[in-house]
Scaffold this motif. Structure first.
Motif, PDB file in Angstrom:
ATOM      1  N   ASP A  78       0.848  -1.183   0.000  1.00  0.00           N
ATOM      2  CA  ASP A  78       0.000   0.000   0.000  1.00  0.00           C
ATOM      3  C   ASP A  78       0.890   1.242   0.000  1.00  0.00           C
ATOM      4  N   THR A  79       0.316   2.357  -0.392  1.00  0.00           N
ATOM      5  CA  THR A  79       1.077   3.610  -0.498  1.00  0.00           C
ATOM      6  C   THR A  79       0.621   4.624   0.534  1.00  0.00           C
ATOM      7  N   ILE A  80       1.580   5.286   1.161  1.00  0.00           N
ATOM      8  CA  ILE A  80       1.311   6.462   1.989  1.00  0.00           C
ATOM      9  C   ILE A  80       1.873   7.669   1.254  1.00  0.00           C
ATOM     10  N   VAL A  81       1.048   8.683   1.084  1.00  0.00           N
ATOM     11  CA  VAL A  81       1.455   9.894   0.373  1.00  0.00           C
ATOM     12  C   VAL A  81       1.630  11.019   1.381  1.00  0.00           C
ATOM     13  N   LEU A  82       2.772  11.697   1.313  1.00  0.00           N
ATOM     14  CA  LEU A  82       3.063  12.832   2.174  1.00  0.00           C
ATOM     15  C   LEU A  82       3.070  14.102   1.333  1.00  0.00           C
ATOM     16  N   TYR A  83       2.445  15.151   1.855  1.00  0.00           N
ATOM     17  CA  TYR A  83       2.326  16.406   1.105  1.00  0.00           C
ATOM     18  C   TYR A  83       2.822  17.545   1.994  1.00  0.00           C
ATOM     19  N   PRO A  84       4.121  17.879   1.906  1.00  0.00           N
ATOM     20  CA  PRO A  84       4.677  18.935   2.762  1.00  0.00           C
ATOM     21  C   PRO A  84       4.282  20.323   2.300  1.00  0.00           C
ATOM     22  N   GLY A  85       4.316  21.265   3.232  1.00  0.00           N
ATOM     23  CA  GLY A  85       4.098  22.658   2.885  1.00  0.00           C
ATOM     24  C   GLY A  85       5.304  23.228   2.171  1.00  0.00           C
ATOM     25  N   PRO A  86       5.129  24.356   1.489  1.00  0.00           N
ATOM     26  CA  PRO A  86       6.253  24.989   0.809  1.00  0.00           C
ATOM     27  C   PRO A  86       7.331  25.420   1.797  1.00  0.00           C
ATOM     28  N   GLY A  87       8.565  25.404   1.348  1.00  0.00           N
ATOM     29  CA  GLY A  87       9.673  25.832   2.196  1.00  0.00           C
ATOM     30  C   GLY A  87      10.505  24.659   2.655  1.00  0.00           C
ATOM     31  N   ILE A  88      11.795  24.872   2.759  1.00  0.00           N
ATOM     32  CA  ILE A  88      12.729  23.798   3.060  1.00  0.00           C
ATOM     33  C   ILE A  88      12.497  23.214   4.447  1.00  0.00           C
ATOM     34  N   SER A  89      12.160  24.033   5.444  1.00  0.00           N
ATOM     35  CA  SER A  89      12.001  23.502   6.796  1.00  0.00           C
ATOM     36  C   SER A  89      10.805  22.559   6.887  1.00  0.00           C
ATOM     37  N   HIS A  90       9.723  22.857   6.170  1.00  0.00           N
ATOM     38  CA  HIS A  90       8.564  21.968   6.174  1.00  0.00           C
ATOM     39  C   HIS A  90       8.870  20.682   5.413  1.00  0.00           C
ATOM     40  N   LEU A  91       9.614  20.787   4.332  1.00  0.00           N
ATOM     41  CA  LEU A  91       9.978  19.602   3.551  1.00  0.00           C
ATOM     42  C   LEU A  91      10.879  18.672   4.355  1.00  0.00           C
ATOM     43  N   ARG A 130       5.225  -2.978   4.698  1.00  0.00           N
ATOM     44  CA  ARG A 130       3.793  -2.806   4.414  1.00  0.00           C
ATOM     45  C   ARG A 130       3.500  -1.668   3.453  1.00  0.00           C
ATOM     46  N   PHE A 131       4.338  -0.611   3.495  1.00  0.00           N
ATOM     47  CA  PHE A 131       4.013   0.592   2.747  1.00  0.00           C
ATOM     48  C   PHE A 131       5.166   1.055   1.863  1.00  0.00           C
ATOM     49  N   SER A 132       4.807   1.608   0.730  1.00  0.00           N
ATOM     50  CA  SER A 132       5.735   2.432  -0.043  1.00  0.00           C
ATOM     51  C   SER A 132       5.403   3.889   0.257  1.00  0.00           C
ATOM     52  N   LEU A 133       6.342   4.784  -0.054  1.00  0.00           N
ATOM     53  CA  LEU A 133       6.190   6.186   0.365  1.00  0.00           C
ATOM     54  C   LEU A 133       6.433   7.111  -0.814  1.00  0.00           C
ATOM     55  N   SER A 139      -3.551   5.365  -7.485  1.00  0.00           N
ATOM     56  CA  SER A 139      -4.567   4.412  -7.031  1.00  0.00           C
ATOM     57  C   SER A 139      -4.879   3.336  -8.074  1.00  0.00           C
ATOM     58  N   GLU A 140      -4.452   3.532  -9.312  1.00  0.00           N
ATOM     59  CA  GLU A 140      -4.663   2.518 -10.337  1.00  0.00           C
ATOM     60  C   GLU A 140      -3.794   1.295 -10.115  1.00  0.00           C
ATOM     61  N   THR A 141      -2.667   1.481  -9.406  1.00  0.00           N
ATOM     62  CA  THR A 141      -1.734   0.368  -9.192  1.00  0.00           C
ATOM     63  C   THR A 141      -1.484   0.056  -7.724  1.00  0.00           C
ATOM     64  N   SER A 142      -1.940   0.931  -6.814  1.00  0.00           N
ATOM     65  CA  SER A 142      -1.671   0.722  -5.396  1.00  0.00           C
ATOM     66  C   SER A 142      -2.777   1.365  -4.566  1.00  0.00           C
ATOM     67  N   TYR A 143      -3.142   0.703  -3.481  1.00  0.00           N
ATOM     68  CA  TYR A 143      -4.119   1.269  -2.567  1.00  0.00           C
ATOM     69  C   TYR A 143      -3.449   2.376  -1.748  1.00  0.00           C
ATOM     70  N   ILE A 144      -4.066   3.557  -1.716  1.00  0.00           N
ATOM     71  CA  ILE A 144      -3.519   4.675  -0.946  1.00  0.00           C
ATOM     72  C   ILE A 144      -4.070   4.588   0.473  1.00  0.00           C
ATOM     73  N   ALA A 145      -3.210   4.187   1.400  1.00  0.00           N
ATOM     74  CA  ALA A 145      -3.628   3.956   2.782  1.00  0.00           C
ATOM     75  C   ALA A 145      -3.864   5.255   3.533  1.00  0.00           C
ATOM     76  N   ALA A 146      -3.144   6.319   3.143  1.00  0.00           N
ATOM     77  CA  ALA A 146      -3.294   7.598   3.851  1.00  0.00           C
ATOM     78  C   ALA A 146      -2.681   8.719   3.034  1.00  0.00           C
ATOM     79  N   LEU A 147      -3.270   9.888   3.164  1.00  0.00           N
ATOM     80  CA  LEU A 147      -2.686  11.128   2.666  1.00  0.00           C
ATOM     81  C   LEU A 147      -2.381  11.981   3.883  1.00  0.00           C
ATOM     82  N   VAL A 148      -1.094  12.272   4.095  1.00  0.00           N
ATOM     83  CA  VAL A 148      -0.658  13.080   5.232  1.00  0.00           C
ATOM     84  C   VAL A 148      -0.270  14.448   4.699  1.00  0.00           C
TER      85      VAL A 148
END
Length: 386
Positions: free
Chosen positions: A3-16, A33-36, A107-116
């Motif tokens: 399954d996939t976990i997707v992380l979406y950081p805010g703009p800026g180096i410190s958030h990334l 269990r997860f790819s990232l 989602s066509e190839t992997s179940y997205i377990a969470a969007l963070v």
């Protein structure tokens, strides 16, 4: 298939960087269990630092995949006066079509377990709802900020005035020490600015998520964390997440200089990505350092009066400038040997870990606080902006 976990950081180096450390933590515990995948928005903030940073992380952590959204066709259009946070939020909103398409493709190839999502990426919550993906908010800040956002709707309903107008009125936010209304964050000080309503809505949206992830530990903020536990679906305290020294490049000269200094003898001064001082303020700090006789390492950014324009809230145009021109005449020569001034940036994690560093003067951004705590370095806070 993982399954996939997707992380979406805010703009800026410190958030990334904080979000990347969260990703590493997830993989350390759940790599089987997860790819990232980490999404990167195209924006002008810290781009000179972000690109090489991503390259280094990709080389040392091949299990982390970065996906870059295409550049926006045109920059966000807002009515003046422009609020920097409003520009960031609008950029995130305009990227929602890219986010939607990319999540559908994954989602066509992997179940997205969470969007963070970083809390600055709140506009992305609509996409998670549309695709029925479990949504978590990540705060690279402390839990006290979370407690403040959760209580903001209550404060809003108690008065029709802005916090700035309330001035020295003391606010009582559950889990926090009493705070003057005028000391609230710049994004919520004025009801009529471009971001107040969005920050107000964040307090409500947090309750609709699957949970909140905070870069903190319970020992640092027990009262705030208990308040959050009683209101939200879940809170996960995952700190301290601190950038690994190997993920920072450059700064070799200052590290060599530090290694030549006596143990616990150097005062380190650094004020974050947005810590820009005026020429007058720089002169005052320089006078204090010179009179103190203290060994020091000082990171200085290009002041507004040299770079042109008004007070700068972006790290752009702070890299290449004449250091001699912003310092008091003769200061660099008079303090040569016991002091070192570095332009724009230095590898903070590596510096704080040096034996010669005995103190840290900081703007107390949360990343800096955790880095100092982890290194066991005493700190002195000096606020640089609202």
């Amino acid at each position: 298939m993982k399954d996939t976990i997707v992380l979406y950081p805010g703009p800026g180096i410190s958030h990334l960087t904080s979000m990347v450390e969260l990703g590493k933590l997830i993989l350390r515990h759940y790599s089987s269990r997860f790819s990232l995948t980490i999404f990167i928005t195209s924006n002008p903030f810290d781009s000179a630092k972000i690109d090489p940073y991503i390259d280094r992380v990709s080389q040392t952590n091949p299990s982390i995949t970065f996906h870059r959204f295409p550049s926006l066709p045109k920059p966000p259009s807002l009515k003046p006066p422009f609020h920097p946070v409003a520009i960031l939020l609008e950029s995130i909103r305009l990227n929602n079509p890219n986010l939607l398409h990319t999540l559908q493709t994954i989602s066509e190839t992997s179940y997205i377990a969470a969007l963070v999502i970083d809390f600055f990426c709140k506009p992305a919550s609509d996409v998670a709802t549309e695709l029925n993906i479990p949504l978590y908010y990540y705060f690279p800040t402390n839990a006290s900020i979370v407690a403040m956002f959760l209580h903001l709707p209550t404060l809003h309903n108690e008065t029709d005035k802005s916090f700035r107008e309330l001035g020295n009125t003391v606010l009582h936010i559950p889990g926090l020490h009493p705070i003057r209304a005028s000391h609230m964050g710049a994004s919520v000080l004025d009801r009529n600015n471009q971001v107040y309503d969005k920050m107000l809505d964040l307090g409500t949206q947090l309750l609709k998520s699957k949970g909140i992830i905070s870069n903190t530990i319970e020992a640092l903020e027990p009262e705030a964390i208990n308040v959050i536990k009683n209101q939200t679906p879940a809170i996960f305290c995952v700190g301290p997440l601190v950038t690994e020294p190997g993920d920072q490049s450059g700064g070799a000269d200052c590290l060599w200089w530090l290694d030549s200094q006596p143990s616990q003898s150097v005062l380190f001064l650094c004020f974050g990505s947005f810590g820009v001082f005026s020429v007058k303020q720089i002169a005052e700090i320089a006078v204090g350092l010179e009179r103190s006789g203290q060994r020091f390492l000082w990171v200085v950014k290009n002041p507004p009066s040299i770079g042109g324009g008004g007070r700068m809230m972006s790290p752009l145009s702070t890299i290449n400038f004449d250091l001699e021109a912003v310092m008091p005449e003769g200061f660099l020569e008079r303090t040569r040997g016991r002091g070192l001034v570095v332009k724009s940036w230095a590898p903070q994690v590596e510096i704080l870990g040096r034996e010669s560093v005995g103190g840290f003067v900081t703007h107390c951004g949360w990343n800096s606080v955790l880095e100092a705590v982890s290194a066991g370095v005493a700190t002195l806070c000096r606020a640089t902006y609202e």
